[in-house]
Design a protein around this motif. Sequence first.
Motif, short mmCIF file in Angstrom:
data_model
loop_
_atom_site.label_atom_id
_atom_site.label_comp_id
_atom_site.label_asym_id
_atom_site.label_seq_id
_atom_site.Cartn_x
_atom_site.Cartn_y
_atom_site.Cartn_z
N UNK A 79 0.84 -1.20 0.00
CA UNK A 79 0.00 0.00 0.00
C UNK A 79 0.88 1.25 0.00
N UNK A 80 0.64 2.11 -0.98
CA UNK A 80 1.41 3.34 -1.13
C UNK A 80 0.48 4.54 -1.02
N UNK A 81 1.08 5.70 -0.79
CA UNK A 81 0.29 6.94 -0.69
C UNK A 81 1.05 8.07 -1.38
N UNK A 82 0.35 8.80 -2.24
CA UNK A 82 0.91 9.96 -2.93
C UNK A 82 -0.02 11.14 -2.78
N UNK A 83 0.56 12.31 -2.55
CA UNK A 83 -0.20 13.55 -2.45
C UNK A 83 0.16 14.42 -3.64
N UNK A 84 -0.84 14.80 -4.40
CA UNK A 84 -0.63 15.71 -5.53
C UNK A 84 -0.80 17.13 -5.01
N UNK A 85 0.29 17.90 -5.10
CA UNK A 85 0.25 19.24 -4.51
C UNK A 85 1.20 20.17 -5.26
N UNK A 86 0.96 21.46 -5.06
CA UNK A 86 1.84 22.48 -5.62
C UNK A 86 3.05 22.65 -4.71
N UNK A 87 4.20 22.91 -5.33
CA UNK A 87 5.41 23.18 -4.56
C UNK A 87 6.36 23.98 -5.43
N UNK A 88 7.49 24.34 -4.87
CA UNK A 88 8.54 25.03 -5.60
C UNK A 88 9.82 24.21 -5.50
N UNK A 89 10.48 24.00 -6.63
CA UNK A 89 11.71 23.23 -6.65
C UNK A 89 12.77 23.99 -7.44
N UNK A 90 14.00 23.55 -7.32
CA UNK A 90 15.08 24.13 -8.11
C UNK A 90 15.33 23.26 -9.33
N UNK A 91 15.08 23.81 -10.50
CA UNK A 91 15.39 23.15 -11.76
C UNK A 91 16.59 23.85 -12.40
N UNK A 92 16.49 25.16 -12.55
CA UNK A 92 17.60 25.98 -13.05
C UNK A 92 18.32 26.60 -11.86
N UNK A 104 4.96 16.53 -4.31
CA UNK A 104 5.60 17.82 -4.46
C UNK A 104 6.93 17.80 -5.16
N UNK A 105 7.26 16.71 -5.90
CA UNK A 105 8.55 16.64 -6.59
C UNK A 105 8.32 16.30 -8.05
N UNK A 106 9.34 16.56 -8.87
CA UNK A 106 9.31 16.25 -10.30
C UNK A 106 10.67 15.70 -10.71
N UNK A 107 10.70 14.50 -11.33
CA UNK A 107 9.58 13.56 -11.47
C UNK A 107 9.08 13.08 -10.10
#
Length: 534
Positions: A79-92, A104-107
């Motif tokens: 059993x897994x759990x994922x939350x789809x949410x807005x966040x801010x990350x460093x890409x550049x 809150x992460x990508x990917x």
Amino acid sequence: MSVDGSAKPLNPKLSRRTLFRAAAALGVAGAAGAWQLSVDSPADRLHLTSRARLPEPFTLPLTVPPVLAPERRDDTTDYYRLVQRASNITVLPGYSTPIWGYNGIFPGPTIVSNRARRTVVTHRNELPVPVVVHLHGGHVPEESDGYPTDLLYPVGGGHDEMSDMMGGPDPAAHTMIGERDYTYPAGQPAAALWYHDHRMDFTGPAVWRGLAGFHLVVDDAEQRLGLPGGARDIPLMLADRAFDENGAFTYPAIDSTMTHTPGVTGKFGRGVLGDVVLVNGVPWPAHRVDTARYRLRLLNGSNARVYRLRFDRRGGSLPIVQIGSDGGLLARPQELTELTIAPGERYDVVVDFSECAVGDQVTVYNDLGAGTTTRVLRFDIAERVRDSAVVPDRLTDFETLDRRAAVTTRRFAFRQGDAGGMRGWVINGRAYDPRTPIARPTLGQVEVWQLSTDLDHPIHLHLNQFQVLTRDGRAPRAADGGWKDTLYLPATGMAEIAVRFTDYAGRFVLHCHNLEHEDMAMMATFGTVAGIAT
């Protein structure tokens, strides 16, 4: 499940004030002049141009998405759990990029399922819009497939107001509020799958904002083969993006709120391309490797960009050994010099760095790119080691579907066409309507499907993988081997595939996996049945 944990199916008043057609017309009206029949090379298309400072290629280290641990386990199920949410990350470097992400992460986090065990993933929606989760390549029942109208509304409700904005009923939709369990049965062969948003009309902007992640299926037989493992088994998601002056993702949506009007502006109706190639969310990364074999699980998670990958060492090509395709391992490995990969496709390959010298650099080029998109990533040879990994001559037992066993042949033409009085993307002349199936294949029976295109279209089937029989009346390409669920057809192409749907009666879809084409009506429902096919 709802916010309080109980399942609350809704009476869905879902999506499209006029069931897509008028909205789609708005999205494609400005593109009509660009849609001339031609070879649709990605290098020739309009692309977005970043306004932020971009890093020099190969100056940032590759990262690998974290593996998600199960919340709990019982005798049969993880059993897994994922939350789809807005966040801010460093890409550049130097910028903060707003995203929508799984946890809150990508990917998103990588889920690893064992073939012998059932997997249940609970998704919680903390975004401002409805979502749908599709396990791409998953052999799963209808209610967990991620049908485009099976909305999970945000935590806290608000579905009545949002439904009123979006309009149009789909009486068969499975909709819920807040949380939902997606159940993936045991038994699927080991393969690299991925999960992503699949909401009708808005898949393109949702995936562009970050809603995508790996889901790997493993089994004991595969693990006994001696293939590269551990840190030398690397999932690689390729995804192009563009950035505004503040480091945010740029996307040419007609409706940036993703609540009422689908589609993109102007010539981007042919597909949205960025000028920055991300690998696991990192722009043009470098990765330190040993003189050993590495297993690379390649996924094209781009909206529309097609890549032709070539591994270059000192001006010569390093061989690519393909061991698997979308649906799992090939019967036998095969050596390639380059690999074309379209949106939605996965290729499982082994690259052998053992003949390289410490200090060598192996650059992965995209020969379908232009300018900044000709380079993808670089491997830097850092240490000489002994390597015990192997690539066996025989990988798995493989069943070949016999076209002579086919009970019917169906034809599906992917073309420009009328979508509510304006030019859009259609299948067999019909814009997507979730209520009307285009075919009703019988479970357990082999069928031949003929797929044809006007421009470039990567074509994806839900529920089961297929086998490629022919391309343009000739033998398939070498890389077409194995079980596929997504097939790239260039302009004016035609392919025959053999498919056999199994286990689950219900409604599923086939569609173009150029996400802008999908959002602008190039999708169709098929219903699998236990009775007589129609």
